[in-house]
Design an enzyme around this catalytic site. Structure first.
Site, PDB file in Angstrom:
ATOM      1  N   ASP A 135       0.850  -1.171   0.000  1.00 22.74           N
ATOM      2  CA  ASP A 135       0.000   0.000   0.000  1.00 22.74           C
ATOM      3  C   ASP A 135       0.890   1.225   0.000  1.00 22.74           C
ATOM      4  O   ASP A 135       1.865   1.289   0.731  1.00 22.74           O
ATOM      5  CB  ASP A 135      -0.874   0.004   1.258  1.00 22.74           C
ATOM      6  CG  ASP A 135      -2.070  -0.902   1.076  1.00 22.74           C
ATOM      7  OD1 ASP A 135      -2.565  -0.975  -0.062  1.00 22.74           O
ATOM      8  OD2 ASP A 135      -2.486  -1.538   2.059  1.00 22.74           O
ATOM      9  N   ALA A 164     -16.895  18.877   1.899  1.00 23.50           N
ATOM     10  CA  ALA A 164     -16.772  18.052   0.703  1.00 23.50           C
ATOM     11  C   ALA A 164     -17.463  18.706  -0.478  1.00 23.50           C
ATOM     12  O   ALA A 164     -17.090  18.483  -1.630  1.00 23.50           O
ATOM     13  CB  ALA A 164     -17.361  16.676   0.957  1.00 23.50           C
ATOM     14  N   ASP A 180      -5.541  -4.088   6.372  1.00 24.62           N
ATOM     15  CA  ASP A 180      -6.120  -3.949   7.698  1.00 24.62           C
ATOM     16  C   ASP A 180      -7.646  -3.850   7.683  1.00 24.62           C
ATOM     17  O   ASP A 180      -8.282  -4.179   8.658  1.00 24.62           O
ATOM     18  CB  ASP A 180      -5.508  -2.743   8.431  1.00 24.62           C
ATOM     19  CG  ASP A 180      -5.610  -1.466   7.618  1.00 24.62           C
ATOM     20  OD1 ASP A 180      -6.223  -1.501   6.531  1.00 24.62           O
ATOM     21  OD2 ASP A 180      -5.072  -0.447   8.070  1.00 24.62           O
TER      22      ASP A 180
END
EC number: 7.2.2.6
Lengths: 677, 548
Positions: free
Chosen positions: A292, A368, A513
């Protein structure tokens, strides 16, 4: 290291004696043969005790004992760790939440899958589970060794809690996800103790080869007696047993299980739990690493790296405005702008949020929908900072001008993989002007390029996984030096990539994860789940990293390789040793029948008995001498396979041929002093 | 010319001929077994036998076919020799039942151990219809099994490894028969006889009566060598002037013996798409052969008891060098042919040819058997060394795991087990001990040599041993049968498990299997495996004799 090893060895002695029970030895056929030989020579020595037969018998038993000692020492180290873990698994009382909302006290071991339990500050979490209600800080030092508490909250990727850890603050409700006796800590204890150790595929294959070699040598030694009888000199059984034990691969046979246990142990020492030995071995075989980007290759946050002024604006003014607009921006990007403006551009400490707020300024927080943030000062001047199209939209809507050279800079920053943030400001009552661009960029951790170069030399391809757009991804990939990248990656893309690599015959390792990583973790050959991750991720992976450090994947690969190399090197050494032992023993055996064979006796040992005894003693001592190497593992260097092979063949192959010539000769000098031999 | 120079010239001459031959012949073999089309004569054969040439077999089916074919071959040959008295051109020759059994097993297993004397035991019909036929097809069986193993390495994710009947027919029709025809003509030109004549009695100049034997020698001689068989038409084998008239036919015979075994590596390299793999195989095989040739010459000259070298048991027309080379070439190829009596070699010379067989017939080994025995040793070498580079060992991208190691280890175990147990038995039983010509270590060598020759399907005889007796006939037959069929079944199992695998890509982390270092590694493995197994026997036999 050495002194602690000696202490561990001393402590492991009783266990080594206990393992003399032949029922324990059936797992290791080579050592079982030595055991049978020792029993036989014991019987013969009782019937006809000579210094030679008694000495050989003693050293044969020592060989078995040393083999057991190797295993016991390896297990002993794990046992110490298991002991620490076991202490955390003290009997807990769990407060089980009933359907009507009331609580009842039950023993922690009686909890069933799906039970809800309440845990409050100061209490120990009774079993593995997911937080379904509340937020709490948890002390996980019992399993991770990390003393800083971590936050666990319901929902999302930080909901998993481990039994045996302590809640420090607040109250949470946990849904139990493990069966009694199968909690994470239980499994950890079993793993480090080696109780649940099963032979790995390579270990099984190696055992088959060693067993075959043992059979060949049993046959070779059995054929010696009729040929010796034919030649007119019956050999004593003690001599034949001594020859057999020297020829069968006792060194690797004795150390094989210690190598495996120690390999797991090395992972545990780095706070990685492998759920099976198979996974450790697979790590050595990995040829593709999926990493990642965030947190592994880069620090994870985009940071301001330059201010580019446009339309004739002074850069100092841009810096000042960028600073002002970011003062209230608590995102990591916002903080990095403030930091950069102060440290690199020398913007004076222009007040803080509190002072500004008192002076009547209103902060426009980032949302946003607007995708920009900023501040309206009391005097009516306004500053905005945000995504290019959002700020340009605002500027135009307010009647402002956009300088012609802005477009070039924004595109340039995007093309280089950075993120452009446009800054615009308006004087009181005036239309806004675009001042310039902030260059945000992902910062690659230092030293990554070197590690990827090493991996490439080892034949491992690195693929960077990122949610970024292809442009950004490519820029980071180039900077970090990975071989390939997957941009705008969804969990499905990741899964597809793993499948594609596996279809090409490659073994894939990855870290993850989140719950949405679980399918990919399960599909990957080596899936390392972060301890901070969800239970689903931890279930799906075959390793868990207690430190939640994704960079560790590279270490895991090295440990896997080291395990295989150690096995191979000691096998080669063990077999190469036979050459010298033959030259020590065979002339000694037959020189009585054919005195001319003295010409083959290149080692010139003092007497036939001394030659054979010295070979037996060498054979036993070499096991002890190699225990530290078996536990530590052969030093692994990130080299290409051909260079590794050349090196290890030289050290363990050629070294294995030469070492016993020297060793047996030296022992012979001592043994020849033995009276009565 | 000094012996060393003469040896070097001779070895280089043979090497040069093989170097020129192995690429075209290897390519032809690879083409033969990968060709999509069938020849007309092949289609006819498939129709007669009832085989669908496009239906491939799993390893079990392939192994079953090999076993069935061998069983039919043994029974057929057994019957044919038993009833030979009823057949034309038998001249009243016959054998005991145990000799017949031994002979049937011997020729079907490509061993060609002869416990009978060639010209006394068999008539022309048995020679032509029985022995020559088996000389051809037993070589074709070895070739087929080797090709099946190569397919296992070449294929990916395949359940099937080819069709035994197709491989058998193609190997016979396209490889062995055409080459044998050419070889027979060359031998005829060199003076080897070919007729169906009855024994001819002549009176010699000294007045004694001598029986001159005739027979279809050239045709059988060609395939005897080309198929690494070795069963002589005459008892004296290639020392007989009708079989091997002079130096040029001797050179031709050495080349014929080595031709297919040294060409198969190239075919292997082509079929797996990596010719360097074939080069490594040629290097390993060539090094072993050249070393054994040099050692044999050294043993017959420098280490021999006579200052002029040991000429006892050798033909004047070949001399020490060419006799030693012939001995090394035939014991290294599981060809039982001899042009000198190995019993009369110097003690160490006998040890060299013995060791050559004990290596497991990989220098370069018999037709097919050499390549597959070599590949099995490569699997073992790759497994041992492969771990040392930190990965699960792989050969050509195929993982050497549990199944592969099991098959390879058991193949490696079979021959030593037979040799060691067989020799242990032979030196303990009075009937076989009584069959020796010599006492002491040399007698031990005679027995050891016989069992080693049988278990390795070599067929070469040390001579001296009177092997034509029930106990030795049956013991050696058992060694030949098990020494041939057990490895074949295991090799096919290995082929099956390799074929079923996918292929891992080659990276910098893959252990290279086409480098000089790997060549040395395989050589080391071959020598250490054989050395560790047979050192005590060699010490008590040849070495004890040489040093006493």
């Amino acid at each position: 290291m050495t002194s602690s090893l000696v202490r561990t060895g001393w402590q492991a002695l009783p266990a080594a004696f206990a393992k003399l029970d032949p029922r324990h030895l059936w797992r290791s056929p080579v050592i079982l043969v030595v055991w049978v030989g020792s029993a036989l020579t014991t019987f013969l020595s009782v019937l006809e005790p000579t210094v030679f037969s008694v000495s050989v018998t003693i050293w044969l038993w020592a060989t078995v004992l040393f083999a057991n000692l190797a295993e016991a020492v390896a297990e002993g180290r794990g046992k110490a760790q298991a002991e620490t873990l076991r202490r955390t698994r003290t009997e807990t009382t769990a407060r089980r939440l009933l359907a009507d909302g009331s609580e009842e006290d039950v023993r922690g071991t009686e909890l069933l899958l799906g039970d809800l339990v309440v845990v409050e500050a100061g209490q120990v979490i009774p079993g593995d589970g997911d937080v379904v209600e509340g937020v709490a800080t948890v002390d996980e030092s019992a399993i991770t060794g990390e003393s800083a508490p971590v936050v666990r909250e319901s929902g999302g990727d930080r909901c998993a809690v481990t039994g045996g850890t302590t809640v420090l603050s607040d109250r949470i409700v946990v849904r139990v996800t493990s069966r009694p006796g199968e909690t994470f800590i239980d499994r950890m204890i079993a793993l480090v103790e080696g109780a649940s150790r099963q032979k790995t595929p390579n270990e099984v294959a190696l055992s088959i080869l060693l067993t075959t070699l043992t059979i060949i040598f049993v046959l070779a030694v059995s054929a010696v007696q009729p040929m010796a009888v034919y030649s007119g000199g019956r050999l004593s059984l003690v001599v034949l047993v001594a020859l057999l034990v020297c020829l069968i691969p006792t060194t690797i046979g004795a150390l094989l299980s210690a190598i495996g246990i120690a390999g797991m142990d090395r992972l545990v020492q780095r706070n990685v739990l492998a759920m099976s030995g198979r996974a450790v071995e697979a790590a050595g075989d990995v040829s593709t690493l999926l990493l990642d980007k965030t947190g592994t290759i880069t620090f994870g946050n985009r940071r301001a790296s330059a201010f580019v002024a446009v339309g004739g604006t002074d850069r100092a003014e841009l810096a000042a405005m960028a600073h002002l607009s970011s003062l209230a921006d608590e995102t990591p990007e916002g903080r990095s702008v403030v930091e950069f403006a102060r440290e690199e551009e020398g913007v004076a400490d222009g007040g803080d949020v509190v002072t500004l707020g008192r002076s009547g300024a209103t902060f426009v927080p980032f949302s946003a929908t607007t995708r920009m943030s900023g501040v309206d000062l009391a005097d009516g001047s306004r500053v905005r900072k945000g995504a290019a199209d959002a700020v340009l939209g605002w500027t135009r809507a307010e009647g402002g001008e956009v300088p012609g050279d802005l477009e070039v800079h924004v595109a340039g920053i995007s093309a280089s993989g950075g993120t452009p943030l446009v800054v615009a400001a308006a004087d009181p009552g005036a239309s806004p002007t675009v001042l310039g661009v902030i260059h945000l960029k992902d910062v690659v951790k230092p030293g990554m390029r070197e590690r990827f170069d090493q991996l490439r030399a080892m034949g491992i391809r690195t693929v960077m996984i990122t949610g970024d757009n292809p442009l950004t991804a490519k820029a980071i990939a180039d900077e970090a030096g990975v071989d390939d990248y997957l941009a705008e990656a969804t969990p499905e893309d990741k899964m597809a990539l793993i499948r594609q690599e596996q279809e090409g015959g490659r073994l894939v390792a990855m870290t993850g994860d989140g719950t949405n990583d679980a399918p990919a973790l399960a599909q990957a050959d080596v899936g390392v789940a972060m301890n901070t991750g969800t239970s689903a991720a931890k279930e799906a992976g075959n390793m868990v990293d207690l430190d939640s450090d994704p960079t560790k994947l590279i270490d895991i690969v090295a440990i896997g390789k080291q395990l295989l190399i150690t096995r191979g090197a000691l096998t080669t050494f063990s077999i190469a040793n036979d050459v010298a032992k033959y030259f020590a023993i065979v002339p000694a055996m037959f020189v009585g029948i054919f005195p001319g064979l003295g010409a083959v006796d290149v080692m010139r040992l003092s007497s036939p008995e001394s030659a054979m005894l010295s070979a037996v003693i060498f054979n036993a001592l070499v096991i002890v001498a190699l225990i530290p190497l078996a536990l530590r593992g052969v030093r692994y260097r990130p080299l290409s396979a051909s260079r590794l092979l050349r090196r290890n063949l030289l050290v363990y192959g050629l070294g294995g041929i030469v070492a016993p010539f020297v060793g047996i000769k030296a022992i012979d000098l001592l043994v020849s002093l033995l009276p009565g031999l | 010319m000094g012996t060393a120079l003469q040896t070097a010239t001779a070895v280089l001459l043979v090497a040069a001929i093989l170097a020129a031959l192995h690429v075209p012949l290897g390519s032809w073999i690879a083409h033969t077994f990968t060709d999509e089309a069938d020849w007309r004569v092949e289609r006819l054969l498939y129709r007669v036998v009832g085989v669908d040439p496009r239906a491939e077999q799993r390893w079990t089916g392939y192994a079953g076919s090999v076993l069935a074919f061998s069983a039919v071959g043994i029974l057929g040959l057994f019957g044919l020799i038993l009833v030979q008295g009823l057949l034309p051109w038998s001249f009243g020759r016959s054998m005991d039942w145990h000799t017949v059994l031994n002979t049937a097993v011997s020729f079907v297993t490509n061993t060609n151990w002869q416990s009978y004397a060639g010209e006394a035991g068999t008539g022309h019909t048995v020679q032509l219809l029985g022995l020559t036929v088996q000389n051809v097809v037993s070589a074709a069986v070895g070739l087929a099994v080797a090709i099946a193993l190569v397919r296992g390495l070449a294929r990916e994710g395949a359940g099937r490894i080819g069709n035994f009947w197709v491989d058998l027919v193609r190997g016979t029709v396209r490889v062995i028969l055409p080459l044998a025809a050419v070889a027979a003509i060359l031998l005829l030109l060199g003076g080897v006889i070919q007729n169906l004549a009855r024994p001819h009695v002549v009176e010699t100049l000294g007045g004694a009566r001598q029986v001159i034997q005739g027979g279809p020698v050239a045709s059988q001689e060609a395939v005897k060598l080309l198929g690494t068989n070795g069963g002589g038409f005459f008892n004296a084998n290639s020392a007989h002037p009708f079989e091997n008239p002079g130096p040029w036919t001797n050179l031709l015979q050495v080349v014929l013996v080595l031709a297919i075994p040294f060409s198969l590596p190239h075919a292997y390299g082509r079929m797996v798409g990596d010719r360097r793999q074939g080069v490594v195989a040629v290097d390993v095989m060539g090094t072993l052969l050249a070393a054994s040739m040099a050692l044999a010459v050294w043993a017959e000259t420098a280490a021999a008891s006579s200052p002029l070298g040991s000429m006892e048991g050798k033909e004047q027309r070949f001399g020490i060098v060419w006799s030693s080379l012939f001995g090394a070439a035939t014991t290294g190829t599981s060809t039982g042919a001899v042009n000198a009596m190995h019993d009369s070699l110097s003690p160490l010379g006998g040890g060299v040819v013995l060791l050559n067989m004990m290596l497991g017939e990989v220098s370069p080994g018999g037709v097919g058997t050499g390549l597959y025995s070599y590949l099995v040793l490569v699997v073992i070498a790759v497994f041992l060394a492969g771990l040392m580079v930190g990965r699960t060992p792989e050969l050509l991208g195929k993982t050497i795991g549990r199944a592969e190691v099991t098959s390879a280890a058991l193949v490696t175990l079979t021959m030593p087990a037979l040799v060691l147990l067989g020799t242990g038995l032979a030196v303990s039983v009075p009937v076989s001990v009584g069959a020796r010509l010599n006492d002491g270590p040399h007698g031990l060598s005679e027995l050891l040599y016989a069992v080693t020759s049988a278990a390795n399907n070599n067929g070469s005889a040390f001579a001296g041993l009177s092997a034509d007796q029930p106990f030795l006939n049956l013991l050696l037959a058992a060694c030949m049968l098990l020494g041939r069929l057990v490895p074949i079944v295991l090799v096919l199992r290995l082929a099956g498990s390799l074929a079923a695998q996918g292929r891992r890509p080659v990276t910098a982390g893959t252990m290279p299997t086409a480098t000089p270092l790997f060549t040395v590694l395989v050589l080391g493995t071959v020598l250490i495996v054989a050395g560790l197994t047979f050192f005590p026997s060699l010490v008590l036999g040849p070495l004890a004799e040489a040093l006493s």
